[in-house]
Design a protein around this motif. Structure first.
Motif, mmCIF file in Angstrom:
data_model
loop_
_atom_site.group_PDB
_atom_site.id
_atom_site.type_symbol
_atom_site.label_atom_id
_atom_site.label_comp_id
_atom_site.label_asym_id
_atom_site.label_seq_id
_atom_site.Cartn_x
_atom_site.Cartn_y
_atom_site.Cartn_z
ATOM 1 N N LEU A 77 -6.560 11.436 -10.426
ATOM 2 C CA LEU A 77 -5.309 11.031 -9.780
ATOM 3 C C LEU A 77 -5.128 11.695 -8.418
ATOM 4 O O LEU A 77 -4.575 11.086 -7.496
ATOM 5 N N SER A 86 1.371 6.420 -6.950
ATOM 6 C CA SER A 86 0.203 7.227 -7.357
ATOM 7 C C SER A 86 0.477 8.710 -7.172
ATOM 8 O O SER A 86 0.074 9.532 -8.006
ATOM 9 N N GLN A 87 1.173 9.068 -6.092
ATOM 10 C CA GLN A 87 1.494 10.474 -5.874
ATOM 11 C C GLN A 87 2.452 10.984 -6.947
ATOM 12 O O GLN A 87 2.279 12.103 -7.458
ATOM 13 N N TRP A 146 0.831 -1.207 0.000
ATOM 14 C CA TRP A 146 0.000 0.000 0.000
ATOM 15 C C TRP A 146 0.864 1.254 0.000
ATOM 16 O O TRP A 146 0.543 2.236 -0.671
ATOM 17 N N ALA A 161 2.240 1.677 -3.467
ATOM 18 C CA ALA A 161 1.172 2.140 -4.358
ATOM 19 C C ALA A 161 0.883 3.617 -4.124
ATOM 20 O O ALA A 161 0.665 4.387 -5.069
ATOM 21 N N LYS A 162 0.911 4.025 -2.855
ATOM 22 C CA LYS A 162 0.703 5.431 -2.497
ATOM 23 C C LYS A 162 1.766 6.311 -3.132
ATOM 24 O O LYS A 162 1.461 7.316 -3.771
ATOM 25 N N ILE A 220 2.881 9.816 -10.026
ATOM 26 C CA ILE A 220 2.168 9.919 -11.308
ATOM 27 C C ILE A 220 1.252 11.141 -11.308
ATOM 28 O O ILE A 220 1.182 11.885 -12.290
ATOM 29 N N MET A 221 0.570 11.370 -10.191
ATOM 30 C CA MET A 221 -0.299 12.548 -10.071
ATOM 31 C C MET A 221 0.506 13.825 -10.296
ATOM 32 O O MET A 221 0.084 14.713 -11.048
ATOM 33 N N LEU A 273 -5.354 6.380 -1.530
ATOM 34 C CA LEU A 273 -4.273 5.423 -1.274
ATOM 35 C C LEU A 273 -3.400 5.871 -0.104
ATOM 36 O O LEU A 273 -2.878 5.043 0.652
ATOM 37 N N THR A 274 -3.243 7.166 0.067
ATOM 38 C CA THR A 274 -2.492 7.697 1.208
ATOM 39 C C THR A 274 -3.174 7.316 2.516
ATOM 40 O O THR A 274 -2.516 6.840 3.453
ATOM 41 N N LEU A 293 -7.350 9.614 -6.196
ATOM 42 C CA LEU A 293 -6.764 8.282 -6.046
ATOM 43 C C LEU A 293 -5.561 8.321 -5.104
ATOM 44 O O LEU A 293 -5.448 7.496 -4.187
ATOM 45 N N ALA A 294 -4.674 9.269 -5.299
ATOM 46 C CA ALA A 294 -3.494 9.391 -4.437
ATOM 47 C C ALA A 294 -3.897 9.674 -2.995
ATOM 48 O O ALA A 294 -3.300 9.129 -2.058
#
Length: 175
Positions: free
Chosen positions: A150, A124-125, A117, A120-121, A127-128, A157-158, A153-154
């Motif tokens: 995004l 995602s951050q 996780w 992934a966090k 990519i955002m 996931l955070t 999503l970020a």
């Protein structure tokens, strides 16, 4: 100092340049610095694991370098009006909580490894941030709000990764 740790230091040294270019509206240069710094995150971890270069310095500095890079970008986007402060507050709160949690664990000789996780966090951050640096291009051509998706999503996931760290390691707080 091994090459993995040198890459971590390089990532930290790139942050002021990234912020300068971000805040002066030079988004292409900011994107190049951020993307390069993000790649060094992947590369230093890969090299450290593959060639057994894992050190205490790297265990401490690598996540710190990631946090400095990402939080610098997020604060810069708030300054530019491209990101809401509440998003950054949630993300920074999670980072502080997990960092304090890890420090308490480390004081007891417990190492809390990065979870799926957490990875992934971070991804995602990053990519955002890249999509925000690109002005939502190419999605803007289709009038598709990928940047907003995004961001949410970020943020989600955070929160999930922070909860996951605490639940999986709650024995640290019982000590």
């Amino acid at each position: 100092m091994n090459v993995a740790n040198q890459l971590t230091i390089l990532r930290i040294l790139m942050i002021p340049f990234f912020i300068f270019f971000l805040l002066t509206g030079q988004s292409i240069l900011a994107l190049i610095f951020f993307a390069t710094a993000s790649f060094t995150d992947f590369l230093d971890g890969y090299l450290a694991r593959k060639y057994h270069l894992v050190t205490n310095f790297g265990k401490f500095m690598d996540p710190l370098a990631d946090k400095l890079l990402v939080t610098s970008a997020l604060i810069g986007f708030v300054e530019l009006g491209e990101l809401k402060a509440w998003v950054v507050i949630i993300i920074l709160s999670r980072e502080f909580i997990v960092s304090i949690f890890r420090a308490i664990a480390a004081a007891d000789g417990i190492v809390i490894a990065a979870s799926w996780w957490g990875k992934a966090k971070t991804i995602s951050q990053m990519i955002m941030i890249i999509v925000l640096l690109m002005g939502n291009y190419p999605f803007s051509l289709l009038n598709f709000p990928m940047d907003q998706i995004l961001i949410y999503l970020a943020t989600v996931l955070t929160v999930i990764s922070g909860y996951d760290y605490i639940v999986k390691n709650k024995q640290v707080l019982k000590e």
